[in-house]
Design a protein around this motif. Structure first.
Motif: not given
Ligand SMILES: NC(=O)c1ccc[n+]([C@@H]2O[C@H](COP(=O)([O-])OP(=O)(O)OC[C@H]3O[C@@H](n4cnc5c(N)ncnc54)[C@H](OP(=O)(O)O)[C@@H]3O)[C@@H](O)[C@H]2O)c1
Length: 287
Positions: A172-191
């Motif tokens: 799905f080239p038009s889908l925005e997808c990002s990932c992070a490790p479960l313990g990365d609270e800064s990325s998690l809050s951003g998501f």
């Protein structure tokens, strides 16, 4: 009420599977539709899948597949719905005169449960999945094909999240997808800040003593929270106590089962009879 036709047999296979609520729900559906069907739970270890499928070809009209067999069954089927094959997860097999066809109703089940619990249509929305196991593969592909705008993936084993993110973006080239490790609270809050919905899909919470997969305080007040686990997990409890709109996984189980029933019988599923049986089996009353 009299039941029509020759008896047909169905099953759910898992390992273990004794706890499954599906027999109560599906047998209630056969009864409500006066169909001569019987649905049982069969314990099948992944290494016994070949022998099971050979027997099922002549003895079962259809079957469901649960943990840990949703991927293991695929090589033994004759055909699989392309998206289910791509995501490597099949939860429903239909026996068409000896030809075994596999598909997944998990994505449909969650989509229908979200409509029911939150009046949410997923198209155009953004979602964070907490966990990245077999069920998230099915859900993320289904959501992407249903027009979800952004998917964020969090997982303890980061490589699994990266691989799924890559596979989704390729398909799905038009889908925005990002990932992070479960313990990365800064990325998690951003998501979470960019998501309308968070779906808890780890197996943490299945046991009473399990800790939550993330700090509950990280759930923002405006997010919708769906826990795929049926019981009241620590995250669900936090959401309930803090006014966050939330639901447990029973609605998903109900609607994926209703879809399987329709695929097997060609009939509209008697959803309310199935719901009553499910609640009775889970809560001990039909609520
Ligand atoms: N409501 C429904 O109808 C429905 C349907 C299907 C599944 N479910 C629920 O969905 C959940 C996952 O099912 P699945 O088939 O995806 O199982 P799975 O393939 O075994 O995946 C398990 C997931 O939980 C994570 N996990 C396990 N232990 C963990 C720990 N101690 N700390 C952090 N993360 C941990 C795993 O992370 P790693 O990758 O790092 O191991 C993985 O993301 C289960 O709770 C199941 O009950 C509900």
């Amino acid at each position: 009420m009299a039941q029509k036709g020759e008896k047909k047999y169905y099953a759910v296979i898992g390992h273990p599977v004794g706890h499954s609520l599906s027999p109560a729900m599906q047998n209630a559906a056969f009864e409500a539709c006066s169909l001569n069907g019987e649905y049982t739970a069969i314990d099948v270890a992944p290494e016994d899948m070949g022998a099971f499928v050979a027997r099922a070809r002549t003895s079962l009209a259809g079957f469901n597949i649960t943990v840990p067999n949703k991927g293991a069954v695929i090589p033994f089927l004759d055909e699989a719905e392309p998206l289910a094959a791509l995501q490597g997860s099949v939860n429903t097999v239909i026996n068409r005169d000896g030809v075994l066809y596999g598909t997944s109703t998990d994505g449909y089940g969650l989509e229908a449960a979200l409509k029911e619990a939150f009046s949410l249509e997923i198209r155009g929305h953004s979602v964070t999945f907490i966990g990245c196991g077999g069920v998230v593969k099915a859900l993320a592909f289904h959501f992407a094909s249903a027009g979800v705008k952004k998917i964020f993936l969090l997982n303890r084993t980061f490589g699994t999240a990266q691989a799924l993110c890559g596979a989704l973006q390729e398909r799905f080239p038009s889908l925005e997808c990002s990932c992070a490790p479960l313990g990365d609270e800064s990325s998690l809050s951003g998501f979470f800040g960019k998501s309308d919905l968070a779906v808890q899909c780890t197996s943490l919470g299945l046991k009473e003593s399990d800790p939550p997969p993330i700090r509950p305080e990280l759930l923002p007040s405006g997010i919708l929270f769906f826990d795929t686990i049926y019981r009241r997990t620590p995250l669900l409890q936090y959401a309930e106590e803090h006014g966050i709109r939330c639901a447990n996984g029973l609605g998903m189980l109900l609607h994926q089962g209703a879809k399987s029933f329709s695929l097997w019988t060609g009939k509209e599923a008697p959803v309310e009879a199935m719901r009553r049986a499910l609640y009775e089996a889970f809560y001990g009353n039909s609520r």
